[in-house]
Design an enzyme around this catalytic site. Structure first.
Site, PDB file in Angstrom:
ATOM      1  N   CYS A 169       0.895  -1.145   0.000  1.00  0.00           N
ATOM      2  CA  CYS A 169       0.000   0.000   0.000  1.00  0.00           C
ATOM      3  C   CYS A 169       0.939   1.202   0.000  1.00  0.00           C
ATOM      4  O   CYS A 169       1.974   1.184   0.666  1.00  0.00           O
ATOM      5  CB  CYS A 169      -0.879  -0.002   1.242  1.00  0.00           C
ATOM      6  N   ASN A 219      -9.586   3.174   3.163  1.00  0.00           N
ATOM      7  CA  ASN A 219      -9.090   4.558   3.190  1.00  0.00           C
ATOM      8  C   ASN A 219      -8.369   4.946   1.899  1.00  0.00           C
ATOM      9  O   ASN A 219      -7.633   5.921   1.867  1.00  0.00           O
ATOM     10  CB  ASN A 219      -8.162   4.764   4.391  1.00  0.00           C
ATOM     11  N   PHE A 276      -7.853   6.322  -1.962  1.00  0.00           N
ATOM     12  CA  PHE A 276      -8.480   7.466  -2.635  1.00  0.00           C
ATOM     13  C   PHE A 276      -7.613   7.957  -3.782  1.00  0.00           C
ATOM     14  O   PHE A 276      -6.423   7.625  -3.883  1.00  0.00           O
ATOM     15  CB  PHE A 276      -8.690   8.617  -1.644  1.00  0.00           C
ATOM     16  N   HIS A 324      -3.651   6.966  -3.445  1.00  0.00           N
ATOM     17  CA  HIS A 324      -3.358   6.079  -2.313  1.00  0.00           C
ATOM     18  C   HIS A 324      -4.073   4.749  -2.526  1.00  0.00           C
ATOM     19  O   HIS A 324      -5.306   4.680  -2.465  1.00  0.00           O
ATOM     20  CB  HIS A 324      -3.836   6.719  -1.003  1.00  0.00           C
ATOM     21  N   ASN A 336       3.721  -0.242   3.209  1.00  0.00           N
ATOM     22  CA  ASN A 336       3.536  -1.567   3.829  1.00  0.00           C
ATOM     23  C   ASN A 336       4.493  -2.520   3.123  1.00  0.00           C
ATOM     24  O   ASN A 336       4.146  -3.098   2.083  1.00  0.00           O
ATOM     25  CB  ASN A 336       2.105  -2.102   3.619  1.00  0.00           C
ATOM     26  N   GLY A 380      -3.322  13.564   4.887  1.00  0.00           N
ATOM     27  CA  GLY A 380      -4.192  13.764   6.037  1.00  0.00           C
ATOM     28  C   GLY A 380      -5.453  12.947   5.848  1.00  0.00           C
ATOM     29  O   GLY A 380      -5.555  12.121   4.940  1.00  0.00           O
ATOM     30  N   HIS A 396       3.156   7.538   7.830  1.00  0.00           N
ATOM     31  CA  HIS A 396       2.516   7.389   6.513  1.00  0.00           C
ATOM     32  C   HIS A 396       1.180   8.091   6.402  1.00  0.00           C
ATOM     33  O   HIS A 396       0.532   8.031   5.365  1.00  0.00           O
ATOM     34  CB  HIS A 396       2.334   5.911   6.190  1.00  0.00           C
ATOM     35  N   GLY A 397       0.726   8.728   7.452  1.00  0.00           N
ATOM     36  CA  GLY A 397      -0.568   9.397   7.388  1.00  0.00           C
ATOM     37  C   GLY A 397      -0.863  10.059   8.714  1.00  0.00           C
ATOM     38  O   GLY A 397       0.024  10.221   9.563  1.00  0.00           O
TER      39      GLY A 397
END
Lengths: 452, 120
Positions: free
Chosen positions: A77, A181, A183, A213, A305, A350, A375-376
């Site tokens: 990911c 999550n 997008f 993402h 990941n 974000g 990573h976020g």
């Protein structure tokens, strides 16, 4: 614990981190055979399955293990950023058209890609060659490979180590966002912190960008499922006893460890190819809506990941990054030549509707976090809790009231990804910056979101 | 959390719980022929995790969700079941994998209680 745990946080983030199982999971990770130095939690850390999301652990190649759970289900990911020469003003009303066209061109949600289904031979080439195969298919350019982590291809990939089930799940999912999550977001650069680095990355103030993402979809999930199962069955044989079965591991030099590494690399190549095919679709849409000259340029693509073989202090290590991004500085030979003066680009998205950040990797990250960064923003609330707190319609209204165009097939999916379900990304990024893991370069504000 | 009087019950209940997450309740009637599935796992907890992962695989790859279960033989390490289901029309998005994290099977008054965590 075989090594200590390091947690990067400020007091507010620490309060959130200590409310879930992140720390207990990090302690469990510190028991992996061959783990060395320290295990690390990024400021966006939150509990995962066995290994916390936002966790980093390095195991010695010569006598350590590899853990599929330390990579996660969605192998590779990751995030890639595209930049354009457009601004919100120059795009004008065509921006909404572009977001709408993107939602039609890039399949999202759990489904398949009706435009691109691979035969077994083609799938094997994607697994073995990653983005390089897509150059031949005219969906990627050599220039894209130059700014993709590992040039979008891990040569240790072993397509034969990927099960038939995984191939069945993945053969028609290339070029799809998936759900959760994931997008595609259209944004603009709304603040620049480091002009020299931003210029090198092509991120002038006001320019439109596209952030993608997603990962390896069902194929990666099946690889993880297959190898957690296998390693759970063979751990005893290698004398490995762990506090959580989801951390199931095998020695890197064992047949099972080597086979998983080959399968993981193949799934990682699939994920890079997935983001590249989506990039191709984004370019098609921008060319249609704004003209050929406005095909977006790839800034960089990073995995979050993955397990990578890297050398620290002369020792070969297998660095597990689960929900953690590489943040290599200028001195790393793996930093693309064009970014050599500044370090590799690092992306910290974000939550939906809030800012995302571009940072530059630092040389100090090597000693502080095995060259890693967060990573976020990191979840602060489970998906279920988010759905009980807010509705998808409320989230949509709130985003649209701020001028953000939203395309999402699932109302509950919108609620799950509501900004209130995430930590404060500004705070997370500030910790990363102050800890020297990466340096702030620019902030991106959303204009349109296609949610998976 | 799944409860059953026996391992056989737990297996059937876990399958129905997964189906209800995907299809909602009440579960629709099964259609089409029975299919069989066989699994070997090292212990009862792994068997339950493997069982759900098999069903998740079928749901995504064949867009078919079993809703009716007839466990023929279930031990703590072996499962042989018949099942019938419904075509989904699209791949389900809700459940992507069953995990070993926190998975456990406990004897409780008059039965067994299984705790399984799903990746969604």
């Amino acid at each position: 614990m075989r090594v200590p745990a390091r947690i990067y946080a400020d007091s507010a983030l620490w309060d959130q981190i200590s409310q879930d199982q992140s720390i207990e999971q990090l302690v469990n990770v510190a028991t992996l055979p061959g783990v060395t130095g320290y295990v690390c939690a990024m400021p966006d850390v939150h509990q995962g399955y066995g290994f916390p999301v936002g966790g980093v652990a390095a195991t010695r190649v010569r006598d350590g293990v590899i853990s599929p759970g330390g990579v996660g289900y969605d192998i590779n990911c990751g995030v890639r950023l595209l930049a354009t020469e457009l601004t919100a003003e120059s795009a004008g009303r065509r921006l909404e058209t572009a977001v709408h066209q993107l939602s039609r061109s890039v399949p999202s949600g759990p489904g398949r890609n009706p435009r691109f289904s691979l035969g077994l031979d083609e799938l094997h080439r994607v697994l073995a060659e990653g983005c390089r195969y897509l150059v031949e298919r005219e969906m990627a350019a050599d220039d894209d490979l130059a700014v993709t982590e590992a040039t979008g291809c891990l040569t240790a990939a072993d397509p034969d180590a990927v099960s038939a089930k995984a191939k069945t799940r993945g053969h028609d999912q290339l070029g799809t966002i998936g759900s959760g999550n994931h997008f595609v977001e259209v944004q603009h650069v709304d603040q620049v912190f480091d002009t020299a680095a931003a210029d090198a990355y092509g991120l002038t103030d006001g320019r439109l960008t596209v952030l993608i993402h997603t990962g390896s979809r069902g194929l990666g999930h099946q690889v993880c499922t297959d190898y957690v199962r296998l390693m759970d069955q063979v751990m005893e044989r290698y004398g490995i006893h762990l506090p959580d079965r989801q951390l199931a591991s095998a020695p890197l030099d064992s047949p099972e460890g080597a086979r998983y590494f080959g399968a993981m690399c193949a799934a990682a190549n699939f994920a890079w190819a997935n983001r590249q095919v989506i990039t191709h679709y984004v370019r098609e849409v921008f060319a249609q809506v704004f003209g050929e000259v406005h095909r977006p340029r790839l800034v960089y693509d990073v995995a979050h990941n993955i397990a990578k073989i890297e050398v620290y202090d002369g020792e070969e290590l297998c660095v597990h990054r689960k929900g953690a991004t590489r943040a290599f500085g200028p001195a790393s030979p793996e930093t693309p030549d064009r970014y050599r003066a500044h370090g590799q680009p690092v992306f910290i998205p974000g939550s939906m509707g809030t800012a995302s950040y571009v940072l530059a990797g630092t040389d100090t990250s090597g000693e502080r976090s095995f060259g890693s960064c967060c990573h976020g923003a990191g979840r602060a609330m489970s998906r279920g809790a988010a759905k009980r707190t807010v509705t998808g319609a409320q989230v949509r209204r709130e985003l649209e009231s701020r001028g953000i165009v939203v395309r999402c097939a699932s109302k509950s999916g919108l609620a799950e990804e509501a900004p209130l379900a995430y930590k404060d990304v500004d705070r997370v990024v500030e910790v990363v910056h102050r800890a020297g893991l990466a340096r702030k370069v620019a902030r991106l504000a959303p204009l349109g979101v296609i949610k998976g | 959390m799944i409860y059953g009087a026996s391992m056989t019950d737990v297996v059937g209940e876990a399958g129905r719980a997964l189906a209800s997450l995907t299809l909602g309740e009440p579960l629709p009637e099964a259609t089409g022929p029975w299919r069989e599935i066989e699994l070997y796992s090292p212990d009862a907890v792994a068997l339950l995790v493997d069982w759900l992962n098999e069903l998740i695989y079928l749901a995504e790859s064949e867009q078919w969700m079993p809703v009716e279960f007839d466990p023929i033989e279930v031990t703590h390490t072996y499962l042989h079941a018949r099942m019938r289901g419904r075509a989904l029309g699209t791949s389900p998005s809700l459940v992507k994998a069953a995990t070993h994290h926190g998975a456990r099977l406990e004897e409780v008054d008059g039965g067994l209680e299984a705790h399984l965590l799903l990746d969604v």
